[in-house]
Write an enzyme that holds these catalytic residues in place. Structure first.
Site, mmCIF file in Angstrom:
data_model
loop_
_atom_site.group_PDB
_atom_site.id
_atom_site.type_symbol
_atom_site.label_atom_id
_atom_site.label_comp_id
_atom_site.label_asym_id
_atom_site.label_seq_id
_atom_site.Cartn_x
_atom_site.Cartn_y
_atom_site.Cartn_z
ATOM 1 N N ARG A 122 0.846 -1.186 0.000
ATOM 2 C CA ARG A 122 0.000 0.000 0.000
ATOM 3 C C ARG A 122 0.882 1.236 0.000
ATOM 4 N NH1 ARG A 122 2.045 1.924 3.911
ATOM 5 N NH2 ARG A 122 0.620 3.662 3.642
ATOM 6 N N GLY A 123 0.209 2.392 -0.192
ATOM 7 C CA GLY A 123 0.975 3.620 -0.393
ATOM 8 C C GLY A 123 1.155 3.786 -1.892
ATOM 9 N N ARG B 165 -7.412 -0.594 -7.159
ATOM 10 C CA ARG B 165 -7.704 0.558 -6.288
ATOM 11 C C ARG B 165 -7.795 1.807 -7.176
ATOM 12 N NH1 ARG B 165 -4.350 1.179 -0.834
ATOM 13 N NH2 ARG B 165 -6.274 2.217 -0.218
ATOM 14 N N GLN C 36 -2.880 2.844 9.703
ATOM 15 C CA GLN C 36 -1.548 2.883 9.070
ATOM 16 C C GLN C 36 -0.572 3.750 9.865
ATOM 17 O OE1 GLN C 36 -4.434 3.139 7.473
ATOM 18 N NE2 GLN C 36 -4.326 2.498 5.345
ATOM 19 N N ASP D 127 -1.975 10.523 -2.659
ATOM 20 C CA ASP D 127 -2.269 9.504 -3.679
ATOM 21 C C ASP D 127 -2.473 10.121 -5.048
ATOM 22 O OD1 ASP D 127 -3.090 8.274 -0.975
ATOM 23 O OD2 ASP D 127 -2.873 6.607 -2.385
ATOM 24 N N ASN E 4 -5.465 12.436 -0.144
ATOM 25 C CA ASN E 4 -4.635 11.593 0.739
ATOM 26 C C ASN E 4 -5.575 10.861 1.694
ATOM 27 O OD1 ASN E 4 -2.034 10.622 1.570
ATOM 28 N ND2 ASN E 4 -2.233 11.830 3.428
ATOM 29 N N LYS E 5 -4.996 10.046 2.533
ATOM 30 C CA LYS E 5 -5.766 9.211 3.455
ATOM 31 C C LYS E 5 -6.851 10.003 4.179
ATOM 32 C CE LYS E 5 -5.541 5.712 3.960
ATOM 33 N NZ LYS E 5 -6.442 4.799 3.218
HETATM 34 O O1 MRU Z 1 -4.713 3.180 1.879
HETATM 35 P P1 MRU Z 1 -3.236 3.400 1.875
HETATM 36 O O2 MRU Z 1 -2.553 2.859 3.073
HETATM 37 O O3 MRU Z 1 -2.618 2.902 0.577
HETATM 38 O O4 MRU Z 1 -3.068 4.977 1.893
HETATM 39 C C1 MRU Z 1 -1.787 5.512 1.811
HETATM 40 C C2 MRU Z 1 -1.763 6.996 1.876
HETATM 41 O O5 MRU Z 1 -2.766 7.649 2.007
HETATM 42 C C3 MRU Z 1 -0.421 7.643 1.700
HETATM 43 O O6 MRU Z 1 -0.352 8.831 2.426
HETATM 44 C C4 MRU Z 1 -0.193 7.970 0.213
HETATM 45 O O7 MRU Z 1 -0.425 6.823 -0.576
HETATM 46 C C5 MRU Z 1 1.178 8.463 -0.045
HETATM 47 S S1 MRU Z 1 2.393 7.201 0.169
HETATM 48 C C6 MRU Z 1 3.905 7.862 -0.166
#
Ligand code: MRU
Length: 359
Positions: A45-46, A88, A207, A248, A258-259
């Protein structure tokens, strides 16, 4: 630093991030369906890591195709790419990586290669490209760190460490190494700067507490885990010098997905006059979308909210809303740190400039 993704020669080896922080288990992914599932379930993830993982997923999906069936291979490649793109929706790096692989494949098809060799050569080039992305990600994140530390270093004082707050995980475990938001911390620590990071827990999948706190601890950076609803308190107490997060997808106008929860943090940062930095490789910038309104937001399973802590935390059949990301408007973003430099408002021009730079 633990490795999120490595290539074993036969499989893409992923650190299973669903098991952190209690277990460090690696899984060997040998097919595109396994890779789809690993991306969907957040084993990997990320945004940047998802992109690299998808590139290996494409290779795994085509590597066993017969070398003498060029037409069938082309169709298979399309099918695998389309399939992985459904894993995703929000991180643009996924689509960026898949398109990059498709471009490589199409150059080979139109190049002067003996027809009997086209499929074999294309497979090899796809693997080479995935390996190149893995390697590049290291360099890109390092460079984000070097640009970012120039913004953070002036916050140092003799009073103690530079106190940062971050949301979710945009560290080494969201990329191949270093991370984006945490890269300036790692680079700064190498230069002798002292940091302390407040890691928002980041409900529903944690996370921040499971992954960010884990990796900072592993790398010797002092970290304090807070529940998401404590960010306002630590800011009001003057304990946060800057917020730094990953993303993202960044729209052309500088709106940042972002998250989920990032928007609230950005609003708080503005209220308390704290700089709000976003770290992003240019592969996360989507100039095709004029604003954040067009960014597709992933909706996830209700059980992540109602059963996420190892027990049932809501009454049966409770209605649940579980968007995985939110969009922070550009006017709340102090700067966007890329591998090519720091973009500031007006973002239409500065982001375009960052995407055109080659250095
Ligand atoms: O759902 P996730 O864990 O993939 O979400 C990740 C994030 O929101 C990160 O902040 C984003 O992907 C940047 S990672 C360098």
């Amino acid at each position: 630093m633990l490795q999120t993704i490595t290539w074993t020669g036969q499989a893409a080896r992923l650190l299973d991030q669903t098991k952190l922080p209690t277990e460090t288990i690696y899984v060997d992914i040998t097919s595109e369906t396994q890779m789809w599932d690993a991306i969907k379930r957040l084993v990997v993830r990320g945004a940047p890591a998802i992109g690299v993982a998808a590139a290996f997923g494409v290779y795994l999906g085509v590597r066993d195709w017969p070398d003498d069936d060029q037409i069938g291979f082309g169709k298979r490649l399309e099918e695998v790419c389309r399939y992985l793109a459904t894993s995703r929706p929000t991180a643009v790096n996924l689509f960026w990586a898949i398109e990059r692989i498709q471009r490589v494949a199409s150059t080979i098809r139109s190049a002067e290669i003996e027809p009997a060799q086209v499929v074999r050569t294309t497979k090899q080039r796809i693997l080479d490209e995935a390996l190149a992305m893995l390697e590049e990600d290291n360099r890109i994140c390092r460079s984000i760190g070097e640009h970012g530390v120039k913004l953070l270093a002036p916050l140092a004082s003799s009073q103690g460490p530079i106190n940062l707050l971050t949301h979710c995980n945009a560290g080494g475990l969201a990329t191949v190494r270093y991370g984006t938001a945490l890269a300036p911390v790692y680079v700064g620590a190498e230069q002798g700067l002292k940091f302390h990071v407040f890691a928002d827990e980041t409900r529903p999948l944690l996370q921040g507490s499971r992954i960010t706190a884990f990796e900072l601890q592993q790398n010797g950076i002092p970290v304090t885990v807070i529940c998401d609803n404590m960010a306002a308190t630590v800011m009001s107490e003057g304990k946060v010098a800057a917020v730094i997060v990953g993303t993202d997808r960044v729209a052309a106008n500088g709106d940042v997905a972002n998250k989920i929860g990032t928007l609230g943090v950005a609003i708080l940062a503005r209220h308390y006059n704290i700089p709000f930095y976003v770290a992003a490789p240019t592969s996360s910038i989507d100039l095709s979308l004029p604003t954040g309104k067009q960014i597709p937001i992933e909706q996830r399973d209700a059980r992540e909210v109602t059963e996420g802590m190892g027990r049932t935390t809501a009454p049966p059949a409770a209605q649940v809303y579980n968007p995985a990301f939110d969009v922070t408007p550009a006017n709340l973003v102090t700067a966007i740190i890329t591998e090519h430099g720091v973009a500031v408002a007006p973002y239409e021009a500065s982001l375009k400039d960052m995407c055109q730079r080659k250095d």
